[in-house]
Design a protein around this motif. Structure first.
Motif, short mmCIF file in Angstrom:
data_model
loop_
_atom_site.label_atom_id
_atom_site.label_comp_id
_atom_site.label_asym_id
_atom_site.label_seq_id
_atom_site.Cartn_x
_atom_site.Cartn_y
_atom_site.Cartn_z
N GLY A 23 0.81 -1.22 0.00
CA GLY A 23 0.00 0.00 0.00
C GLY A 23 0.84 1.26 0.00
O GLY A 23 0.52 2.25 -0.66
N ALA A 24 1.95 1.23 0.73
CA ALA A 24 2.84 2.39 0.78
C ALA A 24 3.46 2.67 -0.58
O ALA A 24 3.55 3.82 -1.00
N ARG A 25 3.87 1.63 -1.28
CA ARG A 25 4.50 1.82 -2.59
C ARG A 25 3.51 2.30 -3.64
O ARG A 25 3.86 3.06 -4.53
N MET A 26 2.26 1.88 -3.54
CA MET A 26 1.27 2.21 -4.55
C MET A 26 0.58 3.55 -4.30
O MET A 26 0.33 4.29 -5.25
N ALA A 27 0.27 3.87 -3.04
CA ALA A 27 -0.59 5.04 -2.83
C ALA A 27 -0.30 5.85 -1.58
O ALA A 27 -0.81 6.96 -1.45
N ARG A 28 0.48 5.36 -0.65
CA ARG A 28 0.70 6.08 0.61
C ARG A 28 2.19 6.23 0.86
O ARG A 28 2.79 5.53 1.66
N ASP A 30 3.76 8.30 2.45
CA ASP A 30 4.09 8.69 3.81
C ASP A 30 4.38 7.48 4.70
O ASP A 30 5.00 7.62 5.75
N LEU A 31 4.01 6.30 4.26
CA LEU A 31 4.23 5.09 5.06
C LEU A 31 5.54 4.38 4.72
O LEU A 31 5.93 3.44 5.41
N LEU A 32 6.23 4.80 3.66
CA LEU A 32 7.43 4.09 3.22
C LEU A 32 8.49 3.99 4.32
O LEU A 32 9.00 2.92 4.61
N ARG A 33 8.82 5.11 4.94
CA ARG A 33 9.90 5.10 5.93
C ARG A 33 9.57 4.27 7.16
O ARG A 33 10.36 3.42 7.58
N PRO A 34 8.39 4.45 7.79
CA PRO A 34 8.13 3.63 8.98
C PRO A 34 8.03 2.13 8.68
O PRO A 34 8.48 1.31 9.47
N VAL A 35 7.46 1.76 7.54
CA VAL A 35 7.35 0.35 7.19
C VAL A 35 8.74 -0.23 6.96
O VAL A 35 9.08 -1.31 7.47
N GLN A 36 9.58 0.48 6.21
CA GLN A 36 10.93 -0.03 5.96
C GLN A 36 11.76 -0.08 7.24
O GLN A 36 12.57 -0.99 7.42
N SER A 37 11.55 0.88 8.11
CA SER A 37 12.28 0.88 9.38
C SER A 37 11.92 -0.36 10.19
O SER A 37 12.80 -1.04 10.74
N LEU A 38 10.65 -0.67 10.29
CA LEU A 38 10.24 -1.87 11.02
C LEU A 38 10.69 -3.14 10.33
O LEU A 38 11.08 -4.11 10.99
N ALA A 39 10.66 -3.16 9.01
CA ALA A 39 11.07 -4.36 8.27
C ALA A 39 12.55 -4.68 8.52
O ALA A 39 12.94 -5.85 8.47
N SER A 40 13.35 -3.67 8.83
CA SER A 40 14.77 -3.94 9.10
C SER A 40 14.99 -4.66 10.43
O SER A 40 16.09 -5.11 10.71
N PHE A 41 13.94 -4.80 11.24
CA PHE A 41 14.04 -5.50 12.52
C PHE A 41 13.44 -6.91 12.47
O PHE A 41 13.34 -7.56 13.51
N LEU A 42 13.03 -7.39 11.30
CA LEU A 42 12.40 -8.71 11.23
C LEU A 42 13.32 -9.82 11.73
O LEU A 42 12.85 -10.81 12.30
#
Length: 174
Positions: A23-28, A30-42
């Motif tokens: 959803g962040a890549r397609m339309a939001r 503003d969500l790219l940075r927080p989603v990627q930040s959390l993904a780096s902690f998987l």
């Protein structure tokens, strides 16, 4: 620390994050940075990550009406690609690395149509804000600005000029 329990908690989190990332890549954007930040902690998911994911999902739920909007009101001869780049300075508390962001849109006097956005952690540690901005500008031009020119030359039927926008005066001087 129970590694098996950590992996079990991580699987649903990864699924939620990847859904949010789509959803962040397609339309939001503003969500790219927080989603990627959390993904780096998987690989090292913990209770703090659970809390951050809950906060992110709550934010998304409370902003469902937020939409990406674009408009085109100019003739094709008066529009062209506009590239915006920015970077923070030492935004990651763990590594001291900065994050670069870039945004590509079609622009004109009465045209603004979003095309693409990137948010990426820098691979180097910058020593100043202008240095972080230079690294961010390089990433924006290399990953978005230059590659888009061939496409827009073809689509617009003329040589497209990518207008680059930067907000840091020291970086502009360099």
């Amino acid at each position: 620390m129970d590694l098996a329990g950590s992996k079990v908690r991580c699987v649903p989190a990864a699924s939620v994050l990847m859904g949010l990332f789509y959803g962040a890549r397609m339309a939001r954007y503003d969500l790219l940075r927080p989603v990627q930040s959390l993904a780096s902690f998987l690989h090292e998911w913990n209770a703090e990550c659970d809390a951050r994911l809950l906060r992110l999902v709550s934010y998304v739920n409370s902003t469902l009406r937020v939409r990406q909007v674009g408009w085109v009101g100019d003739d094709v001869s008066k529009i062209g690609p506009h590239l915006y780049a920015d970077a923070d300075f030492a935004g990651c508390k763990r590594t001291g690395r900065s994050t670069s962001g870039a945004f590509l849109c079609m622009g004109g006097e009465d045209t603004f149509f979003p095309l693409q956005a990137i948010s990426r952690k820098q691979t180097c540690v910058s020593h100043s804000t202008p240095e972080a901005e230079i690294v961010g500008a390089d990433m924006a031009l290399q990953k978005m600005g230059v590659p888009c020119l061939a496409l827009w030359d073809l689509v617009l039927g003329r040589a497209a000029v990518c207008v680059f926008h930067e907000d840091n005066a020291a970086m502009i001087q360099v």
